[in-house]
Enzyme design. Structure first.
Site, PDB file in Angstrom:
ATOM      1  N   GLY A  56      -6.881  76.717  23.059  1.00  0.00           N
ATOM      2  CA  GLY A  56      -6.141  75.451  23.195  1.00  0.00           C
ATOM      3  C   GLY A  56      -5.157  75.309  22.043  1.00  0.00           C
ATOM      4  O   GLY A  56      -3.963  75.036  22.248  1.00  0.00           O
ATOM      5  N   HIS A  57      -5.640  75.530  20.818  1.00  0.00           N
ATOM      6  CA  HIS A  57      -4.740  75.499  19.657  1.00  0.00           C
ATOM      7  C   HIS A  57      -3.670  76.586  19.799  1.00  0.00           C
ATOM      8  O   HIS A  57      -2.499  76.360  19.489  1.00  0.00           O
ATOM      9  CB  HIS A  57      -5.513  75.768  18.363  1.00  0.00           C
ATOM     10  CG  HIS A  57      -6.561  74.753  18.037  1.00  0.00           C
ATOM     11  ND1 HIS A  57      -7.904  75.021  18.131  1.00  0.00           N
ATOM     12  CD2 HIS A  57      -6.460  73.466  17.594  1.00  0.00           C
ATOM     13  CE1 HIS A  57      -8.590  73.956  17.763  1.00  0.00           C
ATOM     14  NE2 HIS A  57      -7.755  72.993  17.444  1.00  0.00           N
TER      15      HIS A  57
END
Ligand code: PAF
Length: 283
Positions: free
Chosen positions: A36-37
């Site tokens: 996600g990051h």
């Protein structure tokens, strides 16, 4: 990729780049990085000449001491991931560097910060605003990237930059999910196998509710998700609210807004998880 520990070195490095005409993208994180990051960093790398990523577990946004203590930390693994996807600068300060003195600023983002996470985690968004504003003043990014999993946080950051007149473009990026639907979160690594299996009820019920919503009222759809969570052993619902995506206030009927988002928070065992789903979105 440079790893920088102090604000003065960070400012110096970035001002040289800025003077050379480089655009700066920024991704603030608390580390324990996952895909996600990575999606935020990759987007920043695509859209900017330079990408800076901060890795800092911010104590002022934790209202639960145990949550702060147990929050996963692994700077080396974070740096390896960041290097592999093209980040240029990692800013990883110690707490004393960011808070040489206690930050006594209090913010009000009402009504955005009085609902949902604001109600369940008193002081959380004040702490987020403290650290994100400090980071914005240090980095002075052209664009900053935030995940839509923290839907309320994103709305509050947009409001904060408006209130503080910080000239940065805030970019919201879609939730990244595992193949089985679980929204990626640094906290997922704290779940046992059994808890992780139970946590799948979250995304499954949210996605099933999209279909259900087509032939049911908003109240029925809310109850549909609540029932799914409440009937799963080991999950303890904090809230499921169907809100206007701009004001974050609960609505009563589907027709009440053209931007409708369902936001959920719950405990899976001792681990607190959040997720959300869009029922209607403005183009
Ligand atoms: O979303 C997070 O990880 C944090 O709240 C943030 C924005 C990095 C501030 O500490």
């Amino acid at each position: 990729m440079k790893v920088i520990r102090t604000i003065s070195e960070l400012k110096q490095e970035l001002s040289t780049l800025r003077n050379d005409g480089k655009s700066i993208g920024f991704v603030p994180t608390m580390g324990a990085l996952h895909q996600g990051h990575a999606s935020l960093v990759k987007r920043s790398v695509e859209e900017n000449d330079v990408t800076a990523v901060s890795v800092f577990v911010n104590p002022t946004q934790f209202n639960d001491k145990n949550d702060l203590k147990n929050y996963p930390r692994n700077l080396q693994a974070d740096c390896e991931l960041l290097q592999s996807i093209g980040a240029d600068i990692v800013f990883a300060p110690e707490v004393e560097e960011m808070y040489p003195e206690p930050d006594t600023r209090t913010f009000s983002f009402a009504p955005l910060d009085t609902v949902m996470e604001g109600g369940c985690r008193p002081g959380h968004f004040n702490g987020v605003a403290q650290i994100v504003s400090k980071l914005f003043y240090a980095v002075e990014p052209d664009k900053a990237y935030f995940g839509e999993k923290d839907f309320q946080q994103l709305a509050i950051i947009r409001e904060m930059v408006k209130q503080l007149e910080i000239p940065v473009k805030i970019i919201g990026c879609p939730i990244v999910r595992e193949n089985d639907g679980l929204a990626l979160s640094s906290r997922n690594m704290l779940l046992s196998d059994e808890e992780r299996q139970r946590a799948l009820t979250i995304s499954r019920s949210l996605f099933a509710s999209l279909e259900y919503a087509k032939s049911h009222t908003l109240a029925e759809t809310k109850a549909f998700v609540e029932d799914a969570i409440n009937s799963t052993e080991g999950l303890q619902l904090e809230y499921y609210q169907i809100v206007d995506g701009n004001t974050l206030q609960e609505i009563a009927e589907w027709e009440d807004s053209d931007y409708v988002v369902g936001c959920i928070a719950l405990f899976c065992g001792k681990i607190r998880l959040i997720d959300n789903i869009k029922y209607k979105e403005v183009e």
